[in-house]
Motif scaffolding. Structure first.
Motif, mmCIF file in Angstrom:
data_model
loop_
_atom_site.group_PDB
_atom_site.id
_atom_site.type_symbol
_atom_site.label_atom_id
_atom_site.label_comp_id
_atom_site.label_asym_id
_atom_site.label_seq_id
_atom_site.Cartn_x
_atom_site.Cartn_y
_atom_site.Cartn_z
ATOM 1 N N VAL A 135 -31.063 73.703 72.938
ATOM 2 C CA VAL A 135 -31.135 74.253 71.586
ATOM 3 C C VAL A 135 -31.007 73.103 70.595
ATOM 4 C CG1 VAL A 135 -30.070 75.811 69.924
ATOM 5 C CG2 VAL A 135 -30.135 76.430 72.351
ATOM 6 N N ILE A 136 -30.073 72.205 70.914
ATOM 7 C CA ILE A 136 -29.865 71.061 70.021
ATOM 8 C C ILE A 136 -31.084 70.141 70.013
ATOM 9 C CG2 ILE A 136 -28.467 68.985 69.680
ATOM 10 C CD1 ILE A 136 -26.105 70.684 70.820
ATOM 11 N N TYR A 137 -31.658 69.887 71.198
ATOM 12 C CA TYR A 137 -32.887 69.080 71.236
ATOM 13 C C TYR A 137 -33.948 69.686 70.322
ATOM 14 C CZ TYR A 137 -31.259 66.530 75.351
ATOM 15 O OH TYR A 137 -30.572 65.749 76.210
ATOM 16 N N GLY A 138 -34.094 70.992 70.450
ATOM 17 C CA GLY A 138 -35.101 71.685 69.646
ATOM 18 C C GLY A 138 -34.818 71.523 68.165
ATOM 19 N N LEU A 139 -33.546 71.751 67.798
ATOM 20 C CA LEU A 139 -33.173 71.624 66.383
ATOM 21 C C LEU A 139 -33.433 70.206 65.880
ATOM 22 C CD1 LEU A 139 -29.896 73.712 66.113
ATOM 23 C CD2 LEU A 139 -32.091 74.134 64.987
ATOM 24 N N ILE A 140 -33.144 69.229 66.744
ATOM 25 C CA ILE A 140 -33.381 67.840 66.343
ATOM 26 C C ILE A 140 -34.859 67.638 66.004
ATOM 27 C CG2 ILE A 140 -33.556 65.484 67.253
ATOM 28 C CD1 ILE A 140 -30.865 65.969 68.624
ATOM 29 N N VAL B 299 -39.118 74.556 67.977
ATOM 30 C CA VAL B 299 -38.814 75.974 67.793
ATOM 31 C C VAL B 299 -38.792 76.674 69.143
ATOM 32 C CG1 VAL B 299 -39.696 78.139 66.857
ATOM 33 C CG2 VAL B 299 -39.769 76.073 65.463
ATOM 34 N N SER B 300 -39.784 76.354 69.968
ATOM 35 C CA SER B 300 -39.865 76.958 71.287
ATOM 36 C C SER B 300 -38.601 76.671 72.092
ATOM 37 C CB SER B 300 -41.102 76.396 71.986
ATOM 38 O OG SER B 300 -41.009 76.568 73.358
ATOM 39 N N SER B 301 -38.172 75.418 72.034
ATOM 40 C CA SER B 301 -36.971 75.034 72.772
ATOM 41 C C SER B 301 -35.754 75.786 72.260
ATOM 42 C CB SER B 301 -36.788 73.519 72.620
ATOM 43 O OG SER B 301 -35.772 73.071 73.444
ATOM 44 N N VAL B 302 -35.644 75.921 70.944
ATOM 45 C CA VAL B 302 -34.499 76.621 70.350
ATOM 46 C C VAL B 302 -34.477 78.082 70.788
ATOM 47 C CG1 VAL B 302 -33.510 77.449 68.184
ATOM 48 C CG2 VAL B 302 -34.283 75.090 68.373
ATOM 49 N N ILE B 303 -35.614 78.768 70.650
ATOM 50 C CA ILE B 303 -35.643 80.204 70.966
ATOM 51 C C ILE B 303 -35.346 80.430 72.451
ATOM 52 C CG2 ILE B 303 -37.123 82.248 71.090
ATOM 53 C CD1 ILE B 303 -38.576 81.221 68.634
ATOM 54 N N THR B 304 -36.072 79.723 73.306
ATOM 55 C CA THR B 304 -35.893 79.932 74.742
ATOM 56 C C THR B 304 -34.448 79.678 75.165
ATOM 57 O OG1 THR B 304 -38.138 79.150 75.032
ATOM 58 C CG2 THR B 304 -36.800 79.335 77.014
ATOM 59 N N ASN B 305 -33.888 78.580 74.679
ATOM 60 C CA ASN B 305 -32.556 78.222 75.151
ATOM 61 C C ASN B 305 -31.453 79.037 74.497
ATOM 62 O OD1 ASN B 305 -32.947 75.955 77.160
ATOM 63 N ND2 ASN B 305 -34.257 75.326 75.465
ATOM 64 N N LEU B 306 -31.724 79.559 73.301
ATOM 65 C CA LEU B 306 -30.767 80.519 72.737
ATOM 66 C C LEU B 306 -30.761 81.783 73.588
ATOM 67 C CD1 LEU B 306 -30.994 80.349 68.841
ATOM 68 C CD2 LEU B 306 -29.033 79.859 70.305
ATOM 69 N N LEU B 307 -31.952 82.210 74.006
ATOM 70 C CA LEU B 307 -32.037 83.383 74.881
ATOM 71 C C LEU B 307 -31.253 83.127 76.168
ATOM 72 C CD1 LEU B 307 -35.781 84.488 74.601
ATOM 73 C CD2 LEU B 307 -33.776 85.699 73.732
ATOM 74 N N ILE B 308 -31.433 81.927 76.740
ATOM 75 C CA ILE B 308 -30.728 81.607 77.977
ATOM 76 C C ILE B 308 -29.225 81.594 77.736
ATOM 77 C CG2 ILE B 308 -30.299 79.780 79.683
ATOM 78 C CD1 ILE B 308 -33.236 79.030 79.447
ATOM 79 N N ALA B 309 -28.814 80.977 76.627
ATOM 80 C CA ALA B 309 -27.386 80.865 76.349
ATOM 81 C C ALA B 309 -26.758 82.234 76.117
ATOM 82 C CB ALA B 309 -27.168 79.971 75.134
ATOM 83 N N ARG B 310 -27.490 83.137 75.482
ATOM 84 C CA ARG B 310 -26.926 84.456 75.182
ATOM 85 C C ARG B 310 -27.067 85.426 76.353
ATOM 86 N NH1 ARG B 310 -23.412 83.323 72.026
ATOM 87 N NH2 ARG B 310 -22.997 85.566 71.995
ATOM 88 N N LEU B 311 -28.228 85.372 77.018
ATOM 89 C CA LEU B 311 -28.518 86.409 78.014
ATOM 90 C C LEU B 311 -28.434 85.901 79.450
ATOM 91 C CD1 LEU B 311 -31.678 87.901 76.255
ATOM 92 C CD2 LEU B 311 -29.356 88.799 76.119
ATOM 93 N N GLY B 312 -28.337 84.591 79.625
ATOM 94 C CA GLY B 312 -28.369 84.038 80.981
ATOM 95 C C GLY B 312 -29.803 83.842 81.420
ATOM 96 N N SER B 313 -30.012 82.858 82.318
ATOM 97 C CA SER B 313 -31.388 82.521 82.654
ATOM 98 C C SER B 313 -31.932 83.374 83.804
ATOM 99 C CB SER B 313 -31.480 81.030 83.021
ATOM 100 O OG SER B 313 -30.664 80.792 84.143
ATOM 101 N N GLN B 314 -31.067 84.217 84.408
ATOM 102 C CA GLN B 314 -31.540 84.961 85.584
ATOM 103 C C GLN B 314 -32.542 86.055 85.219
ATOM 104 O OE1 GLN B 314 -28.675 85.118 84.132
ATOM 105 N NE2 GLN B 314 -27.791 87.160 84.146
ATOM 106 N N LYS B 315 -33.302 86.463 86.233
ATOM 107 C CA LYS B 315 -34.287 87.522 86.033
ATOM 108 C C LYS B 315 -33.579 88.871 86.028
ATOM 109 C CE LYS B 315 -37.898 84.741 87.920
ATOM 110 N NZ LYS B 315 -38.670 84.267 89.050
#
Lengths: 259, 351, 291
Positions: free
Chosen positions: B299-304, C101-117
Motif C-alpha cells: 500500500v505504501i509503495y503504491g502511495l509513494i 493506485v492498483s497497488s494501493v487498492i489491491t493491498n488494502l483489500l488484502i490487508a482488510r480481507l486477507g489474501s485467501q480465496k
C-alpha cells in the motif's frame, strides 16, 4: 551554371487522397542561401520532411551530390550531409546545450560502447575532439557561454540558435532551417541574419523556410514560392516579390520588401 | 521551491569539487568495506545485501526508464532469467558460479534483444505492456519447463558462489562483498555510459525521438541496446540474489518485484545514480525494519508512486545538475589558450 | 467437445469484454492505459462479497457494490489523475500513478480481507440445458444474457445519449470539446463511473462462475481484459467484445489442449502477437505521424 548540390525533381506526395506537394522541382548550388516561401499550408515543411526522409514521396527523385537519396532512411540522409531544424523547436530539453550539440556529432563519432566503458585512448581522443568541435560551433552562434545551461531553459531565440548549432554539428553541408526567425524580435532577427550569413561564409549551403519577408528578401540568393503544394514562382528576390502570382497567393496582400 | 533548488545546487557544487568529491567517495568506500565489522546480526546483513542487489536492479531499470524513457514493467522476468540460468548451471550441471555468469549474460542479452525488438513498432504504454506480458510469460515458462526448472516445486539448496577454494557465504561476508562489487561496477558503468556517445543517444531518444532520428541516431538500435543492458544487469543481480535466497520458484519473480524496482527508480529520481541508492534504502530497508508495516508495505509503495508523480515526479534526489559539462584540461587549453584556463580542470565527472 | 470449449470460452470472454470496456473508454479519451482497472474489478467482486456477508440480501448487496465500484472509479480519477491533467504532466506519470493506485487498492483489500480465496455464492440456480452435444449451465446462460445486455446498454449510452455524444467528442479532440463548452472533467468522471460499474458486474459474474473471490483476482483478469481491448482495437466498444471473445475462446482451448498452466499466458501471447503485427487492433484506426 554550377552543378547543383541538391536537385529535387518533380516530387509529389499526398495524404489520404489529398495532394500536399505536387510536382515540385528545386535545386540548390553549393554555398547558396535559398528560401522556400508560401502561405500557411502550402507544403513547405512537407518538402523538408520528404528531403530528410520522414516521408517517402509518391513520385519524383531527389539527388544530393549526384546521389539519389529519396528512398533513404533519415539516419542515412543525415550521414550523407543534410540536416535540419524544426518549426516547433525540438531540442533535447533536459540535456545541456553542449550535450545537444554533441548529440549532433553522433553519426561522426566512431568509438564503441567498449571504448567508452573502459575509457580507451580512442574514446578519450575522439570525445575530446568532439567537445572541442562542439564548442567551436557554439562560438559561431554566440552560445559558448551558455553551453552548460539546459536547452529547455534557454530563451526562445537561443533555442533556435542551439538547434542550428546541433544541425551544423552533424557535419552536414546542407542545412535546412524551418522558420528560424519565428517568434523572434527584430533585434534577435538581425542577429540571426548575421549568424546565417556567417555560417554561409564558412562554406555551408542553406535552404530556408521563412515567413518573415524581411529575412527572406534580405538574405536569399534565390527564392522558391510554393502555394497549395505547387511551385508558383522562382528566381531572384526582386523578381519574386514583384510576381503577380506570388502577390495573389498571399491573399492579395502586399509583400514588404527591403528593410 | 525556488530556494530549495538553489540550495541543492550549491550543495552539489560543493560536493563535486574534485577534492571534496574524492574525500567523500573515499570515505563512503571505507564505510562500505568495514560494514561486516560493524557487528550487524545476520538478519540485518541479509537486508544490507538485499539493498545492494536492489540498487543494482534499479540501476539496470534506470537505463531503460531514466535514460531512454522506456517503462519496463517486467524487470522481474530478466531477474528470473539470470537467477534460473545460474542456478541450473551450478546446481544441476555443477558449473562454477562465475563461469555460469558468462552464460547468464549471453542469455539475458538474447532475451533483452527479443523483448526490445517490439520497440521497432511500439512506443510508450504498449511497449510497457509487452514487458509486463514478458514477465508473466517467463513465469509460465518456469512452471511448464519442469525438467529444467523443477516447475512449481522450485529449486532448493542453491549453492553459494565459490572461487579457488573460497566459498562466498553470508557468514564470511563473501556474499556482501560480492554484491557490493557488482553494485559498484554497475554504478561505474552507468557513470561512464552517461558521458558517452551511447548515453547521449539514449537520452536523446527519451528527449525527442523524432529529433533523435534526425540527428542520425538509429533509435531502434539504441532502444534494443537499452533493453539488453537492463536485462544483463538485472540478470547478474538475479544470479546473486538466487544464491542469497538459496531457494527460487516462479513466485520469487512476480509483478510485485517489478513494481518495487520501478518504485525505487521513481522515488529516488529517474536518470540519477544517487536516486537508486536512496530509493533502495528507503523501500527495502524501512519496511524490513518496521515489521508492523509489512501488511501495508505494498500500500505504501503504491502511495509513494502516486504522491511522487503528483508532487515530485523527478524523485527525491532528482534535480537538474548545475555543474558544468566535464571537459578535460587539454581541451580547455586548446579552446582558450593556456594563459586563461578556468576553474574546471581535470575530469570532474558527476553522476 | 469443440463446441463446448467455444461455449465456455464465449462465456468467460463476455466478462473480459465487460472489463475491457473500462480500458477502452478511458483510453479513448485520455490515451491512458488505466492500470488500476483490474484492481477496481477485484474491488467490485470483493466488496459485493463483503456486503453479502452483512446479510442485507444478495440483490441490494450487488447493487450497492456496483454503485460503490463506480464511485471508486470516479474517486481514482478525481484524486489521482485529474490533478495530473491540470499540470498537463507527461503520459508516463499517469501510467505510473495508475500502477500505484492498483497497488494501493489491491493491498488494502488484502490487508482488510486477507489474501485467501473466499467462497462466492452462486447467483443462478444450478441446472443445465443440453442442446445437441453442448451443455449450457444456467450460470453460463445468465452470464451471457447479462453481459450482452450490458454491452448493448453501454453502446446505446455512447451512441445515442447526450453524454455519449460528449464522450465521443472528447475522444475525437479533447481541446475542441472543451471549447465547445463540454465539461470534459465531468465526461471523464462519468467514463470512469461506467468503467467501474461494468467491472463490478463482470467481477460478480466471474466470482459466481468460479464460486470464489479474492483480492488478487484483478491482476490477471485485468491484463486479459486489456489484451482483449487492444486486440479488438482500443477505443472501440464492438472491438472490446470481439477481443474479449477471442481471448476467452483461445484460453479455453489453450487450457484443454496445452494444459491449464497455459491458460493465463495465452492472453499475453495473443496480445504480444497482435501488438507486433497490428498495433491498432482489429477494429482500430490508423494515425499519420506529424513532425
Amino acid at each position: 551554371m554550377r552543378e547543383p548540390l541538391l536537385d529535387i525533381k518533380d516530387i509529389s506526395i499526398s495524404f489520404g487522397g489529398i495532394s500536399a506537394v505536387e510536382d515540385v522541382s528545386l535545386n540548390i548550388s553549393k554555398n547558396e542561401i535559398v528560401s522556400l516561401i508560401g502561405p500557411n499550408g502550402a507544403g513547405k515543411t512537407t518538402v523538408f520532411n520528404i528531403l530528410t526522409g520522414v516521408y517517402l514521396p509518391d513520385s519524383g527523385e531527389i539527388y544530393f551530390k549526384g546521389e539519389r537519396i529519396d528512398r533513404k532512411r533519415p539516419q542515412t540522409i543525415v550521414k550523407k550531409g543534410i540536416s535540419r531544424t524544426f518549426q516547433n523547436i525540438r531540442l533535447f530539453k533536459d540535456m545541456q546545450v553542449i550535450e545537444n550539440v554533441l548529440v549532433g556529432t553522433h553519426t561522426r563519432t566512431h568509438y564503441s560502447l567498449f571504448d567508452s566503458t573502459f575509457r580507451t585512448r580512442k574514446f578519450r581522443k575522439e570525445e575530446d575532439e568532439k567537445i572541442y568541435k562542439a564548442i567551436e560551433i557554439l562560438k559561431i552562434l554566440g552560445l559558448e557561454n551558455k553551453k552548460d545551461e539546459y536547452a529547455g531553459d534557454l530563451p526562445y531565440g537561443d533555442q533556435r540558435k542551439a538547434e542550428i548549432a546541433r544541425a551544423i554539428a552533424t557535419g552536414a553541408e546542407l542545412i535546412l532551417l524551418d522558420e528560424p526567425a519565428a517568434g523572434m524580435n527584430p533585434q534577435e532577427t538581425d542577429e540571426l541574419l548575421n549568424c546565417i550569413r556567417y555560417i554561409r561564409s564558412l562554406g555551408y549551403t542553406i535552404l530556408l523556410i521563412e515567413h518573415d519577408m524581411r529575412v527572406v528578401m534580405n538574405i536569399s540568393d534565390r527564392i522558391y514560392v510554393l502555394d497549395d503544394g505547387k511551385l508558383i514562382a522562382e528566381g531572384l528576390p526582386e523578381a519574386v516579390a514583384n510576381n503577380p502570382r506570388v502577390i495573389k497567393a498571399y491573399l492579395g496582400g502586399e509583400l514588404h520588401v527591403g528593410n | 521551491m525556488r530556494d530549495k533548488k538553489i540550495s541543492f545546487n550549491n550543495l552539489e557544487k560543493f560536493l563535486y569539487q574534485p577534492s571534496v568529491f574524492m574525500i567523500l567517495t573515499g570515505a563512503a568506500l571505507a564505510v562500505l568495506l568495514i560494514v561486516p565489522w560493524l557487528g550487524l546480526n545476520s538478519y540485518l546483513m541479509n537486508i544490507v545485501v538485499k539493498v545492494a542487489i536492489y540498487i543494482t536492479l534499479a540501476l539496470g531499470l534506470n537505463i531503460l526508464v531514466g535514460y531512454t524513457g522506456l517503462v519496463s514493467l517486467g524487470q522481474a522476468g530478466f531477474v528470473a532469467v539470470g537467477a534460473y540460468a545460474t542456478t541450473i548451471l551450478t546446481k544441476v550441471y555443477g558449473w562454477n558460479f562465475f563461469t555460469s555468469l558468462i552464460v547468464c549474460v549471453v542469455l539475458a542479452a538474447a532475451v533483452g534483444i527479443v523483448i526490445g525488438l517490439p520497440s521497432l513498432r511500439l512506443t510508450g504504454t504498449y511497449l510497457s505492456i509487452i514487458t509486463l506480458g514478458f514477465g508473466e510469460i517467463i513465469r509460465t515458462v518456469i512452471i511448464v519447463w519442469e525438467p529444467l526448472t523443477n516447475g512449481p516445486m522450485g529449486i532448493r539448496g542453491i549453492p553459494r558462489p565459490a572461487l579457488g577454494g573460497i566459498t562466498f557465504t553470508m557468514a564470511n561476508s563473501g556474499m556482501y562483498y560480492l554484491s557490493l562489487l557488482l553494485m559498484l561496477l554497475v554504478m561505474l558503468f552507468c557513470r561512464t555510459l552517461v558521458r558517452s556517445k551511447t548515453g547521449r543517444a539514449l537520452r536523446a531518444v527519451k528527449g525527442d525521438e523524432t529529433a533523435a532520428v534526425m540527428m542520425g541516431i538509429n533509435v531502434t538500435y539504441y532502444k534494443v541496446l537499452a533493453f539488453v543492458l537492463a536485462a544483463v544487469i538485472s540478470a547478474l543481480a538475479g544470479s546473486l540474489y538466487s544464491t542469497q535466497l538459496g531457494y527460487i520458484d516462479q513466485n520469487t519473480f512476480t509483478f510485485d518485484m517489478s513494481t518495487i524496482i520501478l518504485s525505487i527508480v521513481i522515488l529516488g529520481g529517474m536518470g540519477t545514480l544517487r536516486g537508486m541508492v536512496i530509493g533502495s534504502i528507503i523501500l527495502i530497508l524501512l519496511p524490513e525494519l518496521s515489521r508492523s508495516l509489512t501488511d501495508y508495505r505494498f500500500v505504501i509503495y503504491g502511495l509513494i508512486l502516486i504522491l511522487m508523480m503528483r508532487f515530485r515526479p523527478q524523485g527525491i534526489l532528482g534535480w537538474k545538475s548545475r555543474l558544468p559539462y566535464p571537459i578535460r584540461k587539454t581541451v580547455i587549453e586548446r579552446i582558450s589558450g593556456p594563459q586563461n584556463q578556468t576553474a574546471d580542470d581535470g575530469e570532474t565527472n558527476h553522476a | 467437445m469443440l463446441l463446448q470449449q467455444i461455449m465456455n470460452g464465449v462465456t468467460i470472454g463476455m466478462t473480459y469484454a465487460l472489463i475491457a470496456v473500462g480500458y477502452s473508454l478511458v483510453f479513448g479519451i485520455l490515451r491512458l492505459v488505466n492500470f488500476s482497472h483490474g484492481s477496481v474489478y477485484a474491488f467490485g467482486a470483493n466488496s459485493i462479497l463483503f456486503l453479502i456477508s452483512l446479510n442485507i440480501g444478495i440483490i441490494p448487496a450487488i447493487l450497492i457494490g456496483i454503485l460503490l465500484t463506480g464511485i471508486l472509479g470516479v474517486l481514482i480519477d478525481k484524486t489521482a489523475l485529474e490533478p495530473l491533467r491540470k499540470k498537463s504532466a507527461e503520459g508516463i506519470t499517469s501510467l505510473i500513478t495508475t500502477i500505484g493506485v492498483s497497488s494501493v487498492i489491491t493491498n488494502l483489500l488484502i490487508a482488510r480481507l486477507g489474501s485467501q480465496k473466499k467462497a462466492f455464492p452462486a447467483l443462478f440456480p444450478t441446472g443445465e440445458i443440453i442442446v445437441g452435444s453442448i451443455k449450457f449451465t444456467y450460470t453460463q446462460i445468465g452470464m451471457l444474457v447479462i453481459s450482452l445486455a450490458l454491452l448493448i446498454c453501454l453502446l446505446l449510452i455512447v451512441e445515442r445519449t447526450k453524454i455519449g455524444l460528449a464522450m465521443r467528442a472528447s475522444e475525437q479532440n479533447i481541446t475542441a470539446a472543451k471549447l465547445m463548452g463540454i465539461n470534459v472533467n465531468f465526461v471523464i468522471s462519468f467514463t470512469f463511473f461506467l468503467g467501474g460499474m461494468s467491472a463490478a458486474i463482470a467481477g460478480t459474474l466471474v466470482s459466481s462462475y468460479y464460486n470464489m473471490a479474492y483480492p488478487n483476482m484483478g491482476y490477471t483478469a485485468g491484463l486479459k481484459a486489456f489484451a482483449a481491448a487492444v486486440l479488438g482495437g482500443i477505443g472501440s466498444l464492438p472491438g472490446s467484445l470481439l477481443g474479449g471473445l477471442v481471448v476467452g475462446i483461445s484460453e479455453s482451448f489453450a487450457a484443454t489442449v496445452l494444459g491449464s498452466e497455459f491458460r493465463d499466458s495465452m492472453a499475453f501471447i495473443i496480445l504480444i502477437c497482435v501488438l507486433i503485427i497490428r498495433p491498432n487492433g482489429f477494429l482500430g484506426k490508423k494515425s499519420i505521424k506529424k513532425v
